[in-house]
Motif scaffolding. Sequence first.
Motif, PDB file in Angstrom:
ATOM      1  N   ARG A   1       4.539   9.881  -5.955  1.00  0.00           N
ATOM      2  CA  ARG A   1       4.421  10.001  -4.502  1.00  0.00           C
ATOM      3  C   ARG A   1       5.669   9.499  -3.788  1.00  0.00           C
ATOM      4  O   ARG A   1       6.068  10.045  -2.754  1.00  0.00           O
ATOM      5  CB  ARG A   1       3.186   9.243  -4.011  1.00  0.00           C
TER       6      ARG A   1
ATOM      7  N   THR B   1       1.123   7.450 -10.486  1.00  0.00           N
ATOM      8  CA  THR B   1       0.776   7.943  -9.155  1.00  0.00           C
ATOM      9  C   THR B   1       1.753   7.441  -8.103  1.00  0.00           C
ATOM     10  O   THR B   1       2.233   8.203  -7.253  1.00  0.00           O
ATOM     11  CB  THR B   1      -0.655   7.517  -8.782  1.00  0.00           C
ATOM     12  N   MET B   2       2.065   6.161  -8.162  1.00  0.00           N
ATOM     13  CA  MET B   2       2.999   5.572  -7.202  1.00  0.00           C
ATOM     14  C   MET B   2       4.383   6.204  -7.316  1.00  0.00           C
ATOM     15  O   MET B   2       4.988   6.628  -6.324  1.00  0.00           O
ATOM     16  CB  MET B   2       3.104   4.059  -7.428  1.00  0.00           C
TER      17      MET B   2
ATOM     18  N   LEU C   1       5.303   4.694   1.933  1.00  0.00           N
ATOM     19  CA  LEU C   1       5.617   6.092   2.209  1.00  0.00           C
ATOM     20  C   LEU C   1       6.090   6.292   3.645  1.00  0.00           C
ATOM     21  O   LEU C   1       6.986   7.111   3.898  1.00  0.00           O
ATOM     22  CB  LEU C   1       4.400   6.965   1.931  1.00  0.00           C
TER      23      LEU C   1
ATOM     24  N   SER D   1       0.847  -1.187   0.000  1.00  0.00           N
ATOM     25  CA  SER D   1       0.000   0.000   0.000  1.00  0.00           C
ATOM     26  C   SER D   1       0.884   1.239   0.000  1.00  0.00           C
ATOM     27  O   SER D   1       1.994   1.236   0.519  1.00  0.00           O
ATOM     28  CB  SER D   1      -0.910   0.010   1.223  1.00  0.00           C
ATOM     29  N   HIS D   2       0.378   2.294  -0.584  1.00  0.00           N
ATOM     30  CA  HIS D   2       1.144   3.532  -0.645  1.00  0.00           C
ATOM     31  C   HIS D   2       1.571   3.986   0.746  1.00  0.00           C
ATOM     32  O   HIS D   2       2.720   4.384   0.956  1.00  0.00           O
ATOM     33  CB  HIS D   2       0.305   4.628  -1.298  1.00  0.00           C
TER      34      HIS D   2
END
Length: 593
Positions: free
Chosen positions: A392, A388-389, A362, A357-358
């Motif tokens: 970020r 997007t991944m 992160l 998961s992001h």
Amino acid sequence: MLRSRPVVALVALVTLAQTLAGCGAAPSSSGGAAEPRTATAVSDDSSPRQYTAAETAAPAADEAAPVAAGAAAPMPQQPVNPSPTMMAPPPPAPPPPSIVPTQPMKKAEAERKVAVATQKPAPQPAPIAVAPPEPKGTEDYKDYGVNPVVDPQKDRLSTFAIDVDTASYSIARRKIMEGTLPPFASVRAEEFLNYFDYNYEAPKSGPFSVHFAAAPSPFTKGHHLVRVAVQGKRVPESARKPVHLVYLVDTSGSMESADKIPLAKRSLKLLTSSLKKGDTVALCTYAGNVREVLAPTGIEEKDKIFRAIDDLSASGSTAMASGIELAYKLAERTLVKGHVNRVIVLSDGDANVGPTSHEQILDMIGRYKEKGITLSTVGFGSGNYKDTMMERLADKGDGNYAYIDSEVQAKRVFQDQLSGMLEVIARDVKIQVEFDPKMVKEYRLIGYENRDIADKDFRNDKVDAGEIGNGHAVTAIYDVVLKDTKSSPIVLRLRHKQPLAGDTATESEFKMDPGAIAASFDAAGRDFRFAATVAAFAEVLRQSPHARDWSMKDIARLADQAATTQSDQQEFVSLVHRAEKLATGNQGPAIAR
């Protein structure tokens, strides 16, 4: 004639009985030639009856056969086992043709129909379990929307973080060169603007210089375009700090195509060739599992590094989180305070195995950033690309995000502009532009939607912002309606932290000179006019509601006039012309499909 017909019928029945007797004495098929395949049907007495394949295949021919004169009509038969010496008793003589009973024929027809209706279908082979093909068109982009028009009497402050990501423009270029307009959600106007070098003057002292410019908009009557640009200082190569890099390469099956792993390997060789004595490189990969390919190695052993790069190949699934964790552990081995310690992720962004998961990834990146290890991302490929991944990850890691679609672009990122990636001159850089309500009726920032910072957090040094590298420039353009052009419409404030130490930011203030407002668009500087066409191009591609009446043809014409001879600016002009043709070919507005 009527008297002779019973005799004929009797002779026919005798012949039929003899034939049946011969069939009953036929040998079984065991060990002999194969018999015709049969289908089973249910008769009136519920006992199974066998029909040959020929019978079940063509019942209509039997039903259509006429009863010729002198031939016996079909009659129901009882099971018998006749012998050559046994003869069936003669049946009653049939009536004349005009009164032949039809019941036996109807029963035979019904039996044949039952056989056809109830025959069992041929057995089908069991299905073979196979993996579904990889879906096409699974690229991931996030739509951050479009900034609204703001009344400065209600909100006079525009606050955002700055950085120099450029991936969005590179993705759009690839799409257009392949013959399609880019997905609107992939277009981030600030990454279009910051792709280009506008030759801003470097600061004479301090880390930054600020450059203002404005002119009437060529796209919307009564509006002005206002540019604010920040130019970072340039550190000479001889003064660059040592760098310790960890190449983290996605070697999953999704990276097999020629524009992924092979191009990533060539890109890493370009990067490695640009390093100098005192720099180190480590290499690890992730797919179904993670692998340390090369422990931290000094650039003096360049051949060893090249061999490790050559050894890379793609297969398996994608365990990105585990790969990032391994990369950070390698980076910790060479962590030196005051040096540049960075992980560079090369991937298509597709993560489908493990804690992916992001937020989980992160969080990990944030923890290691506090230790002094930053992270940049470099994207490759199309079809399943996860923009997007990748964006970020770089934002959280205080790094850059670039996209490589060719060796030309690889050279740009890893040779021509490498110093900007490796040498950081400022961290957590924020901009706040204040609009004077007496001079400005309304304003709108073009781009930077996902860089927005609350006005109250401008001086909150705990709020993360962007990173600026050696020689980097950041450009932002506002679409404004001015009440007057004789006084300064804006004041810019800039906050930043030192590149390698300290959590307290320094703030600077810059006021726009009214003399920077040109009387007409054509009278503005060439760099301003070119930047305006870049911003307009992004606005149209991302379907901005504020650019519905902007003409792609006008953008192409203005780009032609403003572009210098620099190869990237000439390439931009050709892209606008290509996009104009694509938009016309779509028989609709110049927007992505």
